[in-house]
Design a protein around this motif. Structure first.
Motif, mmCIF file in Angstrom:
data_model
loop_
_atom_site.group_PDB
_atom_site.id
_atom_site.type_symbol
_atom_site.label_atom_id
_atom_site.label_comp_id
_atom_site.label_asym_id
_atom_site.label_seq_id
_atom_site.Cartn_x
_atom_site.Cartn_y
_atom_site.Cartn_z
ATOM 1 N N LEU A 161 -72.043 -51.033 -43.042
ATOM 2 C CA LEU A 161 -73.464 -50.951 -43.383
ATOM 3 C C LEU A 161 -73.905 -52.190 -44.170
ATOM 4 O O LEU A 161 -74.313 -52.101 -45.320
ATOM 5 N N LYS A 162 -73.803 -53.326 -43.516
ATOM 6 C CA LYS A 162 -74.090 -54.586 -44.204
ATOM 7 C C LYS A 162 -75.291 -55.282 -43.576
ATOM 8 O O LYS A 162 -75.428 -55.326 -42.348
ATOM 9 N N GLY A 216 -67.135 -48.112 -52.683
ATOM 10 C CA GLY A 216 -67.941 -47.596 -51.576
ATOM 11 C C GLY A 216 -67.347 -48.051 -50.255
ATOM 12 O O GLY A 216 -67.771 -49.049 -49.663
ATOM 13 N N HIS A 249 -67.084 -46.075 -47.422
ATOM 14 C CA HIS A 249 -67.716 -45.409 -46.284
ATOM 15 C C HIS A 249 -66.698 -45.286 -45.158
ATOM 16 O O HIS A 249 -65.616 -44.727 -45.352
ATOM 17 N N SER A 297 -66.554 -52.311 -43.686
ATOM 18 C CA SER A 297 -66.781 -53.473 -44.553
ATOM 19 C C SER A 297 -65.461 -53.968 -45.141
ATOM 20 O O SER A 297 -65.271 -55.185 -45.309
ATOM 21 N N ASP A 303 -63.466 -45.052 -52.885
ATOM 22 C CA ASP A 303 -64.538 -44.106 -52.501
ATOM 23 C C ASP A 303 -64.112 -42.709 -52.920
ATOM 24 O O ASP A 303 -62.933 -42.468 -53.214
ATOM 25 N N ASN A 307 -63.898 -42.278 -58.349
ATOM 26 C CA ASN A 307 -65.325 -42.093 -58.618
ATOM 27 C C ASN A 307 -65.815 -43.281 -59.436
ATOM 28 O O ASN A 307 -65.192 -43.645 -60.440
ATOM 29 N N VAL A 308 -66.930 -43.853 -59.022
ATOM 30 C CA VAL A 308 -67.462 -45.011 -59.765
ATOM 31 C C VAL A 308 -67.716 -44.658 -61.228
ATOM 32 O O VAL A 308 -67.675 -45.535 -62.099
ATOM 33 N N ASP A 348 -70.940 -51.002 -54.119
ATOM 34 C CA ASP A 348 -71.746 -50.502 -52.991
ATOM 35 C C ASP A 348 -71.496 -49.005 -52.838
ATOM 36 O O ASP A 348 -71.217 -48.527 -51.750
HETATM 37 C C1 SAM Z 1 -73.463 -47.386 -48.667
HETATM 38 S S1 SAM Z 1 -71.946 -46.555 -48.441
HETATM 39 C C2 SAM Z 1 -70.771 -47.858 -48.489
HETATM 40 C C3 SAM Z 1 -70.905 -48.758 -47.326
HETATM 41 C C4 SAM Z 1 -69.772 -49.709 -47.082
HETATM 42 N N1 SAM Z 1 -69.429 -50.521 -48.230
HETATM 43 C C5 SAM Z 1 -70.166 -50.617 -45.942
HETATM 44 O O1 SAM Z 1 -70.685 -51.718 -46.189
HETATM 45 O O2 SAM Z 1 -69.981 -50.181 -44.812
HETATM 46 C C6 SAM Z 1 -71.742 -45.762 -49.963
HETATM 47 C C7 SAM Z 1 -70.412 -45.066 -50.158
HETATM 48 O O3 SAM Z 1 -70.290 -44.766 -51.549
HETATM 49 C C8 SAM Z 1 -69.610 -43.555 -51.693
HETATM 50 N N2 SAM Z 1 -69.937 -42.971 -53.001
HETATM 51 C C9 SAM Z 1 -71.030 -42.249 -53.342
HETATM 52 N N3 SAM Z 1 -70.964 -41.853 -54.611
HETATM 53 C C10 SAM Z 1 -69.792 -42.353 -55.103
HETATM 54 C C11 SAM Z 1 -69.143 -42.277 -56.361
HETATM 55 N N4 SAM Z 1 -69.687 -41.580 -57.381
HETATM 56 N N5 SAM Z 1 -67.967 -42.911 -56.523
HETATM 57 C C12 SAM Z 1 -67.400 -43.605 -55.497
HETATM 58 N N6 SAM Z 1 -67.973 -43.707 -54.273
HETATM 59 C C13 SAM Z 1 -69.149 -43.068 -54.069
HETATM 60 C C14 SAM Z 1 -70.062 -42.700 -50.524
HETATM 61 O O4 SAM Z 1 -69.070 -41.739 -50.242
HETATM 62 C C15 SAM Z 1 -70.241 -43.728 -49.422
HETATM 63 O O5 SAM Z 1 -69.114 -43.788 -48.586
#
Ligand code: SAM
Length: 212
Positions: A31-32, A56, A58, A62, A84, A102-103, A127
């Motif tokens: 998702l870039k 992140g 996903h 990426s 993630d 978890n972030v 991300d």
């Molecule tokens: C926008 S997507 C990442 C896209 C990926 N980096 C890409 O470019 O294809 C966001 C991701 O963040 C993860 N996410 C959401 N909340 C989170 C958290 N609190 N800690 C870690 N990851 C989290 C989601 O599960 C999701 O897979």
């Protein structure tokens, strides 16, 4: 503080965003924004990171893209640490470590996996949740651990221009603004990256940060 408005108009963003959300790399969702893929390639060539963190994962597309870019840019041994809440199940790649975390609690992940020991320079891409608290948590944790010269990108401040930032409590832009104000002596906005294709012609307005 510079404006966070991107160079993209709303009508352009509507179609550009659907392309970003449906893009795939080697058949895996990635998702870039294409402009930011170009900026990342340039950043990686210039920095030659020895560790790359992505929060992140996903689908893992990426992380695959970053591993390939690193290989092409003379950094074949640089690990990609991709974090993630859930780990992508379909990707096995020696260059990538997918970690469940978890972030909002990266410190325990750093302790458990001894991530502090990874060599610098670091390139960090936040991300994940895109919430104000999530971005601030990532920025705060990495600010303490990054070395001068390391780089950090906060993705998707474009949410403001998409009219979505209220849902994220101000999201990346509010976090960057607060963080840069409170770390003015240790972080700077890498404007040559943000403005490479026009002033904030990026999904990450004012989102490329360098530790000084
Ligand atoms: C926008 S997507 C990442 C896209 C990926 N980096 C890409 O470019 O294809 C966001 C991701 O963040 C993860 N996410 C959401 N909340 C989170 C958290 N609190 N800690 C870690 N990851 C989290 C989601 O599960 C999701 O897979």
């Amino acid at each position: 503080m510079r404006s966070f408005q991107t160079a993209f108009t709303r009508p352009i963003l509507e179609t550009y965003q659907s392309g970003v959300m449906s893009y795939t790399y080697k058949g895996v969702r990635c998702l870039k924004s294409p402009v930011d893929i170009s900026i990342y390639m340039r950043l990686i060539w210039d920095l030659k990171p020895r560790s790359l963190f992505e929060i992140g994962s996903h689908s893992g597309g990426s992380a695959l893209l970053f591993a390939d870019i690193l290989g092409n840019m003379g950094c074949p041994d640089t690990p990609v640490i991709s974090i993630d809440l859930e780990i992508p199940q379909d990707i096995e790649d020696d260059r990538i470590r997918f970690l469940k975390g978890n972030v909002l609690d990266l410190a325990s992940l750093f302790d458990a996996h001894k991530l502090d020991a990874l060599p610098h320079p670091w390139f960090v891409i936040e991300d994940s949740a895109h919430s104000y608290s999530g971005c601030m948590a990532a920025l705060t944790l990495f600010a303490e651990r990054m070395a001068p010269g390391d780089m950090l990108a906060v993705e998707d401040g474009v949410l403001d221009d998409l009219g979505m930032s209220a849902k994220y409590d101000g999201g990346p832009n509010r976090a960057i603004s607060d963080f840069v104000s409170s770390h003015a002596e240790s972080f700077e906005i890498a404007t040559h990256l943000c403005d490479m294709f026009g002033v904030n012609a990026t999904y990450n307005p004012n989102g490329y940060l360098r530790k000084v």
